[in-house]
Enzyme design. Structure first.
Site, mmCIF file in Angstrom:
data_model
loop_
_atom_site.group_PDB
_atom_site.id
_atom_site.type_symbol
_atom_site.label_atom_id
_atom_site.label_comp_id
_atom_site.label_asym_id
_atom_site.label_seq_id
_atom_site.Cartn_x
_atom_site.Cartn_y
_atom_site.Cartn_z
ATOM 1 N N TYR A 111 0.842 -1.206 0.000
ATOM 2 C CA TYR A 111 0.000 0.000 0.000
ATOM 3 C C TYR A 111 0.873 1.251 0.000
ATOM 4 O O TYR A 111 1.818 1.351 0.790
ATOM 5 C CB TYR A 111 -0.889 0.016 1.250
ATOM 6 C CG TYR A 111 -1.700 1.280 1.372
ATOM 7 C CD1 TYR A 111 -2.996 1.340 0.860
ATOM 8 C CD2 TYR A 111 -1.164 2.431 1.960
ATOM 9 C CE1 TYR A 111 -3.742 2.504 0.937
ATOM 10 C CE2 TYR A 111 -1.898 3.606 2.036
ATOM 11 C CZ TYR A 111 -3.191 3.631 1.521
ATOM 12 O OH TYR A 111 -3.921 4.790 1.588
ATOM 13 N N GLU A 196 -3.544 7.170 -4.429
ATOM 14 C CA GLU A 196 -3.390 5.937 -3.663
ATOM 15 C C GLU A 196 -3.188 4.767 -4.615
ATOM 16 O O GLU A 196 -3.874 4.663 -5.622
ATOM 17 C CB GLU A 196 -4.652 5.700 -2.822
ATOM 18 C CG GLU A 196 -4.574 4.474 -1.939
ATOM 19 C CD GLU A 196 -5.913 4.177 -1.263
ATOM 20 O OE1 GLU A 196 -6.057 4.458 -0.066
ATOM 21 O OE2 GLU A 196 -6.824 3.659 -1.947
#
Ligand code: GDP
Ligand code: MN
Length: 384
Positions: A111, A196
């Site tokens: 992530y 993201e």
């Protein structure tokens, strides 16, 4: 071109990836399709290699878990995956596009994001070795957070700390440095408030962004006229509904559906279809308990000119009498020539009051689901 609106510009995945590509973020090969046939021909013609991934292009996450990301090994499988995803509702959004991408053999899922830390008034770099799941569900201790001074940008020190938190070393750290640099440029130059990558996949000795979430800072959209188009795939009524915060989707049929909660709404559409009806506009009242909001929603539906409306409400927080009052109030505003038959099925909280209000206004009320759905299909002119 539309004037900038007071809502954020959230790019669908394929468009976020388009931006990523411009800045050199490594990505799988992929193309967008708007019909199952188009999806099939993309792979049949070799524009996207097999095996591949078929992904619903909606603005909400959780697609992986929700069946909106599917894998396919043949052009026929691509077609049927696209068929099962396109035209469906996913968390209140109608799926109009799928992204077809090569399926990569992935090692680990990581992530990475850049956002704004509003309390510190600085960009914030977040990294975690636990990618591929919603970041909200990852323990705080497993997420590395670093604020970044916007003038020098990402420093070597910050990149090394990010690498450490991701469990990356050796030749992969070079790939990570380049990726972070690209991501920083997207964040700065596109005036993003969020970029993201979840998951960022380790593929062999490289990295690849499997997903992209990009939100452009609304106050900066005047600098990026391209993004003004992003919201344009909604119909005019859907756009109005969105501004009023009403979950409203237009399909091709002629029966308007008003229900509450995504589950009941989808089930209602299914029953109508099974009985040969064609659901058109549907409205999800969610947990409204404001008759004014019901009135507004209903008037919006009336503008779509349905042949009949089927109201299927389970009264909880949204009480039956609230819905009935809102509806009767709204009907008074619909010109006689534009009226349509309404069939209601309302159960639950204050049911008797609700039914009494509707009956007094001439609305058919049937408590059995199939019987009421059948009445709605008949009122709209029967099987289509
Ligand atoms: P989200 O659930 O809406 O965030 O959708 P994602 O784009 O993140 O995809 C969900 C999951 O699908 C990912 O976490 C991966 O596990 C899987 N996935 C997506 N693309 C690929 C791919 O190219 N190869 C493989 N093996 N898995 C993929
Ligand atoms: Mn994701």
């Amino acid at each position: 071109m539309r004037a900038p609106r007071n809502s954020m510009v959230k790019l669908p995945e394929w468009q976020g990836k388009h931006v990523f590509r411009k800045y050199g973020v490594p990505l799988p090969r992929g193309e967008v399709a708007r019909s199952p046939a188009e999806a099939q021909s993309l792979v049949a013609e070799g524009k996207v290699p097999l095996p591949c991934v078929v992904k619903a292009q909606v603005l909400t996450g959780g697609r992986g878990k929700g069946g909106a990301v599917q894998f396919a090994n043949t052009p026929e499988e691509v077609r049927s995956a696209a068929e099962s995803i396109l035209g469906r509702e996913f968390k209140g959004e109608l799926v109009r596009e799928v992204l077809i991408e090569e399926k990569l053999p992935i090692g680990r899922e990581l992530y990475v994001s850049l956002t704004l830390d509003r309390s510190q008034r600085l960009p914030l770099l977040m990294t975690s070795a636990h990618g591929g799941v919603e970041i909200e569900s990852v323990a705080d201790s497993e997420i590395e957070r670093q604020t970044v001074d916007p003038f020098p940008g990402l420093t070597g020190y910050e990149k090394r700390r990010a690498a450490k938190s991701l469990g990356i070393e050796g030749p992969l750290s070079k790939a990570l440095d380049r990726l972070l640099e690209s991501l920083w440029n997207v964040f700065q130059k596109e005036d993003a408030e969020l970029v993201e990558i979840n998951p960022l996949a380790v593929v062999g000795d490289g990295l690849c962004a499997l997903d992209a979430k990009v939100i452009i800072e609304d106050d900066a959209t005047f600098r990026h006229p391209d993004y003004a188009e992003v919201r344009d795939d909604r119909t005019e009524l859907e756009e109005i509904a969105r501004e009023k915060d009403i979950a409203f989707v237009q399909l091709d049929g002629n029966i308007g559906v008003i229900a509450n909660g995504a589950g009941l709404t989808m089930a209602t559409l299914d029953v109508l279809k099974e009985l040969g009806g064609a659901p058109g506009v549907f409205l999800d009242l969610g947990g409204t308990d404001d008759p004014k909001k019901v009135t507004e929603a209903f008037l919006l539906m009336a503008r779509a000119k349905p042949a009949a409306v089927f109201l299927n409400i389970f009264g909880g927080i949204t009480r039956c009498d609230t819905v009935a009052k809102g509806l009767v109030e709204a009907m008074a505003h619909v010109p006689a020539a534009d009226r349509f038959p309404i069939v209601a099925r309302i159960r639950g909280n204050n049911e008797a009051d609700g039914i009494a209000i509707l009956r007094a206004a001439g609305v058919t009320s049937v408590s059995d689901l199939r019987a009421s759905a059948q009445a709605a299909v008949n009122a709209a002119g029967g099987r289509r």
